[in-house]
Every structure is written in structure tokens, then in C-alpha cells.
Design an enzyme around this catalytic site. Structure first.
Site, mmCIF file in Angstrom:
data_model
loop_
_atom_site.group_PDB
_atom_site.id
_atom_site.type_symbol
_atom_site.label_atom_id
_atom_site.label_comp_id
_atom_site.label_asym_id
_atom_site.label_seq_id
_atom_site.Cartn_x
_atom_site.Cartn_y
_atom_site.Cartn_z
ATOM 1 N N ASP A 1 1.264 -11.768 -7.735
ATOM 2 C CA ASP A 1 0.578 -13.060 -7.836
ATOM 3 C C ASP A 1 -0.824 -12.863 -8.407
ATOM 4 O OD1 ASP A 1 -0.562 -11.894 -5.632
ATOM 5 O OD2 ASP A 1 -0.217 -13.564 -4.268
ATOM 6 N N SER A 2 -1.187 -11.589 -8.687
ATOM 7 C CA SER A 2 -2.416 -11.321 -9.445
ATOM 8 C C SER A 2 -2.320 -11.945 -10.839
ATOM 9 C CB SER A 2 -2.669 -9.817 -9.551
ATOM 10 O OG SER A 2 -1.517 -9.138 -9.999
ATOM 11 N N GLU B 1 2.821 -10.986 1.933
ATOM 12 C CA GLU B 1 1.617 -10.456 2.564
ATOM 13 C C GLU B 1 1.570 -10.838 4.042
ATOM 14 O OE1 GLU B 1 -1.894 -11.685 0.451
ATOM 15 O OE2 GLU B 1 -1.181 -10.879 -1.462
ATOM 16 N N GLU C 1 -3.054 -1.962 0.865
ATOM 17 C CA GLU C 1 -4.138 -2.184 -0.096
ATOM 18 C C GLU C 1 -5.499 -1.958 0.549
ATOM 19 O OE1 GLU C 1 -3.779 -5.769 -2.415
ATOM 20 O OE2 GLU C 1 -5.784 -5.530 -3.285
HETATM 21 O O1 KIV Z 1 -0.450 -9.202 -6.923
HETATM 22 C C1 KIV Z 1 -0.643 -7.986 -7.084
HETATM 23 O O2 KIV Z 1 -0.926 -7.501 -8.186
HETATM 24 C C2 KIV Z 1 -0.527 -7.110 -5.912
HETATM 25 C C3 KIV Z 1 -0.948 -5.691 -6.079
HETATM 26 C C4 KIV Z 1 -2.427 -5.604 -6.083
HETATM 27 C C5 KIV Z 1 -0.345 -4.808 -5.067
HETATM 28 O O3 KIV Z 1 -0.127 -7.542 -4.881
#
Ligand code: KIV
Length: 271
Positions: A51-52, A122, A189
Site C-alpha cells: 500500500d506504499s 498490519e 518493520e
Molecule cells: O507497503 C509497503 O511497501 C510495505 C513494506 C514497507 C513492507 O508494507
């Protein structure tokens, strides 16, 4: 078409074997077809449709705004490119917290509409009901503990998590609860390396770290960060393999100059 024809696909089972054999797992983010082609051809084990994408692709300040439909769009683009890697898709903020039945139907949408191979969520014990329900449908779940960016407004900052004993103990309990519920792996993380190594020892499922040191079973980074496309993000844990911001900037500037000078296209570049 690909160097990976007839190559054994990476499955959750393969990742377990890798942990048992002491082989490190490589994971990077991917949000689109072209990048996923390169990642898969390179031999990456896991592509995370993170979701980044909310930050990297859409320019939002946090991961909260990205929608389920947008995650499915990114994931389906990645899946079309991949022949070997396991594709894990982040469940976006609001799609699994609170109501486990909704969580299941959202996870099913991701699997059906994108073709992804697993979902990532998460949180620890507070979301165990949603995780368990999703697992009953045969959907593999990857956990995510430590710094969980969907909770940024609770944390207030992106600093290292679980430095104090109480939070560290809770994280270990959460990791064990996720394993017990049936998660196939966990991302840790931005937590102290010692704590991450301890978790990797105390659970039998693979632990993939980001900013969590080298005592874990694998590593994940955001591909755009390690390529240096985003030149404003420089945390200590990030190793930059390129400075693509500068390289791309130079190419775009040369193209603009060529067009302005009337130098592009030349005789060989026209019909
Ligand atoms: O959304 C993402 O890119 C992540 C990574 C930072 C593990 O959850």
C-alpha cells in the site's frame, strides 16, 4: 518470452523450506507490469504490491487513502507480469479492521480480481479474528508488525518501534499469535535488530525485515527507494543501489533539449 519458463513457482511452502534451509528470502515492492517483469526476471522471491503505492505512485503523504479498487488494479498489473515470484497484496486501511466478514469478502475480491497469491495485513492480536476468517477461505496471510504505517496517526512519527521492553514483549506475543493463527510469514518493520533476530528464532514461519537488521529470514525494501527514484527518502536502513532520480532527470533534460533544438527525430528516426 521469459527466462523463467518452466521455473518452479515460489509458494508459501517454498518460503518455509528456505527458512528451514537457512536460505535468505528476497522481497521488493512492485506496483505495475513493467517493473514486475524486471523484478521477476531478476529472480526476486516475493513481490509485495504494497500500500506504499499510496505514497510512491499516487503521491499521498500516508498509506491511508489508497482504496481496495486501486490495490486490485496495481496487483492485477503485477500478476500479469509474473511467472515465478509469489505476489503478496497489501489489504488497504479500512478493509479488514473491525469486521471480519467484510475482511474476508475484501480478501476474496483481491484474490479473485487481481490473481494475487496472498494478502498482507498490519497488526497483531487486535486483528486475529479477521486473519483467522480469511485463512478459513484458503487465502494465505502475511502479517506485519513493528512500525505499521496504517497506524501512523496513532504512533505520531515513523521512528523505530519496540525499543522499550513492554512493546517488545507485546510484539513477540503478537508474532506468536500470528503464527498460531496460521500466517505463513511476518514482515517486521523498523524495530531493533536484536529483537527481530529473537522473533525469527522463536517462530518457525519466515520473518522478513525492513529496518530490522540481518538476523531475520529475508529482507524487503520499496523498489523505488532502493533505486533512488525518490531522492527525498534516506533512512539509515535503506541501501540505495542507484540514483535513478538523477539519471532519469538527465535523460528527460537531454530529450527536452533535443526536441527544442530540432535534433530529434533525425533522418533514421522517421518514416
Ligand atoms: O507497503 C509497503 O511497501 C510495505 C513494506 C514497507 C513492507 O508494507
Amino acid at each position: 518470452m521469459s527466462v523463467h519458463k518452466n521455473v518452479k513457482r515460489v509458494t508459501t511452502h517454498v518460503l518455509h523450506e528456505m527458512k528451514e534451509n537457512g536460505e535468505k528470502i528476497s522481497m521488493l515492492t512492485g506496483y505495475d507490469y513493467s517493473m514486475a517483469r524486471i523484478l521477476d526476471t531478476a529472480g526476486i522471491d516475493v513481490i509485495l504490491v504494497g500500500d506504499s503505492a499510496s505514497n510512491v505512485m499516487a503521491g499521498h503523504e500516508t498509506t491511508l487513502p489508497i482504496t481496495l479498487d486501486q490495490m486490485i488494479y496495481h496487483a492485477s498489473s503485477v500478476v500479469r507480469a509474473v511467472e515465478r515470484a509469489l505476489v503478496v497484496v497489501d489489504m488497504p486501511f479500512g478493509s479488514y479492521q473491525g469486521n471480519s466478514k467484510e475482511a474476508l469478502s475484501n480478501a476474496i475480491r483481491i484474490m479473485k480480481e487481481s490473481g494475487g497469491h496472498a494478502v498482507k495485513m498490519e497488526g497483531g492480536q487486535e486483528i486475529i479474528e479477521s486473519i483467522s476468517r480469511i485463512l478459513t477461505a484458503g487465502i494465505p496471510v502475511m502479517g506485519h508488525l513493528g512500525l505499521t504505517p496504517q497506524s501512523i496517526y496513532k504512533f505520531g512519527t515513523y521512528v523505530v518501534r519496540a525499543k522499550e521492553e513492554e512493546e517488545a514483549d507485546r510484539l513477540i506475543e503478537d508474532a506468536k499469535a500470528l503464527q498460531e493463527a496460521g500466517c505463513f510469514a511476518i514482515v517486521l518493520e523498523k524495530i531493533p535488530a536484536k529483537l527481530a533476530a529473537r522473533v525469527a528464532k522463536e517462530v518457525s514461519i519466515p520473518i522478513i525485515g525492513i529496518g530490522a537488521g540481518n538476523g531475520v529470514d529475508g529482507q524487503v525494501l520499496v523498489a523505488h527507494d532502493m533505486l533512488g527514484i525518490n531522492n527525498e527518502f534516506n533512512p539509515r536502513f535503506l541501501r540505495k543501489y542507484h540514483n535513478l532520480f538523477e539519471e532519469m532527470l538527465g535523460s528527460f533534460q537531454r530529450y527536452i533539449e533535443d526536441v527544442r533544438r530540432g535534433d530529434f527525430p533525425n533522418e533514421n528516426e522517421q518514416y
